[in-house]
Write a protein that holds these residues in place. Structure first.
Motif, mmCIF file in Angstrom:
data_model
loop_
_atom_site.group_PDB
_atom_site.id
_atom_site.type_symbol
_atom_site.label_atom_id
_atom_site.label_comp_id
_atom_site.label_asym_id
_atom_site.label_seq_id
_atom_site.Cartn_x
_atom_site.Cartn_y
_atom_site.Cartn_z
ATOM 1 N N TYR A 33 0.849 -1.192 0.000
ATOM 2 C CA TYR A 33 0.000 0.000 0.000
ATOM 3 C C TYR A 33 0.883 1.240 0.000
ATOM 4 C CZ TYR A 33 -2.884 3.776 1.872
ATOM 5 O OH TYR A 33 -3.501 4.976 2.069
ATOM 6 N N PHE A 34 0.502 2.249 -0.793
ATOM 7 C CA PHE A 34 1.291 3.470 -0.891
ATOM 8 C C PHE A 34 0.427 4.668 -0.504
ATOM 9 C CE2 PHE A 34 3.156 0.361 -3.644
ATOM 10 C CZ PHE A 34 4.520 0.511 -3.457
ATOM 11 N N LEU A 82 12.844 -0.436 -5.693
ATOM 12 C CA LEU A 82 12.085 0.748 -5.298
ATOM 13 C C LEU A 82 13.029 1.933 -5.160
ATOM 14 C CD1 LEU A 82 9.600 -0.684 -2.627
ATOM 15 C CD2 LEU A 82 9.191 -0.223 -5.055
ATOM 16 N N LEU A 83 12.736 3.005 -5.893
ATOM 17 C CA LEU A 83 13.549 4.217 -5.870
ATOM 18 C C LEU A 83 12.688 5.411 -5.479
ATOM 19 C CD1 LEU A 83 15.575 3.896 -9.224
ATOM 20 C CD2 LEU A 83 16.290 3.185 -6.928
ATOM 21 N N LEU A 84 13.309 6.370 -4.829
ATOM 22 C CA LEU A 84 12.657 7.644 -4.544
ATOM 23 C C LEU A 84 12.978 8.618 -5.674
ATOM 24 C CD1 LEU A 84 13.365 7.960 -0.718
ATOM 25 C CD2 LEU A 84 11.125 7.680 -1.795
ATOM 26 N N VAL A 175 4.926 7.936 2.081
ATOM 27 C CA VAL A 175 6.020 8.690 1.465
ATOM 28 C C VAL A 175 5.722 10.187 1.523
ATOM 29 C CG1 VAL A 175 7.384 8.944 -0.647
ATOM 30 C CG2 VAL A 175 6.360 6.730 -0.089
ATOM 31 N N PRO A 176 6.734 11.025 1.817
ATOM 32 C CA PRO A 176 6.521 12.479 1.779
ATOM 33 C C PRO A 176 5.938 12.932 0.440
ATOM 34 C CG PRO A 176 8.637 11.979 2.773
ATOM 35 C CD PRO A 176 8.100 10.678 2.252
ATOM 36 N N LYS A 177 5.077 13.938 0.486
ATOM 37 C CA LYS A 177 4.350 14.373 -0.707
ATOM 38 C C LYS A 177 5.255 14.891 -1.820
ATOM 39 C CE LYS A 177 0.151 15.618 1.833
ATOM 40 N NZ LYS A 177 -0.758 16.724 2.238
ATOM 41 N N ASN A 178 6.458 15.367 -1.463
ATOM 42 C CA ASN A 178 7.360 15.870 -2.499
ATOM 43 C C ASN A 178 8.316 14.798 -3.029
ATOM 44 O OD1 ASN A 178 8.583 15.845 0.017
ATOM 45 N ND2 ASN A 178 9.775 17.704 -0.342
#
Length: 217
Positions: A33-34, A82-84, A175-178
């Motif tokens: 879930y994200f 998985l990458l940011l 995850v942070p919105k930015n």
């Protein structure tokens, strides 16, 4: 040694090599879930800002050590990392800089919780950190990272360690919105230095000593 002896020796070597290949269990991306949370505040707006901050930190604490996580999922029957993603053009592995006297594993768990878990979540520190896959070095402030440190380099400025982090069957990533958390196939990363940089594009080679066990759920 006769032909039969050489044949048995080769078979033994092949058997030993096969035994050394370890399997990594990976689960489908659809199991996870994200969600999102408040954006992170970035200390560096430009590359020049980053260099200035690195020099200041080096003067105060010496060698900067960063730890980053390789998180694997399955999509279309293929392993993905998985990458940011930042501003649609910058890709990072989840992780960050250690605090003074902080251990690699404790620091990586802290960074993963900060970037990928809900604030105050009960399972925020529940990360299974495994093997150190590789170590990269920055010989001076302006250059790229290299997977070795030359003998003529006196006082490297940064050390980055990559760890394999095993994901459970399911998990919530907050995850942070930015930032965006995206899944990128291994085949797309391979030697793609231009888009992903030397560290991320080298991950497929680091994982070549493993096999992938895709768990159907």
């Amino acid at each position: 040694m006769g032909d039969d002896g050489r044949m048995h020796a080769m078979e033994d070597d092949e058997s030993a090599a096969a035994d050394q290949i370890r399997a990594i269990d990976i689960y489908p991306l659809s199991n996870y879930y994200f969600g999102s949370k408040e954006p992170l505040i970035f200390k560096d707006k430009t590359l020049a800002d980053r260099v200035v901050r690195m020099k200041s930190n080096y003067a105060a604490y010496g060698l900067r050590t960063s730890v980053e996580a390789v998180l694997l999922v399955e999509l279309f029957k293929h392993p993905h990392v998985l990458l940011l993603q930042i501003r649609n053009s910058i890709f990072n592995l989840p992780g960050g800089r250690l605090r003074p006297n902080e251990s690699d594993i404790d620091g990586l768990k802290r960074k993963l919780s900060r970037k990928l878990s809900a604030n105050g979540a009960p399972d925020a520190s529940d990360w299974e950190v495994g093997d150190c896959l590789g170590t990269w070095w920055r010989p001076d402030f302006e250059t790229l990272l290299y997977p070795y440190l030359s003998n003529n380099v006196k006082g490297a400025k940064e050390c980055t360690k990559l760890f394999l982090v095993k994901l459970p069957e399911s998990r919530k990533f907050i995850v942070p919105k930015n930032l965006k958390l995206i899944a990128v196939p291994l085949c797309q990363l391979h030697e793609n230095h231009k888009m992903y940089g030397p560290v991320i594009s080298g991950i497929p080679q680091l994982l070549s000593k493993f096999s992938f066990n895709i768990i159907e759920t």
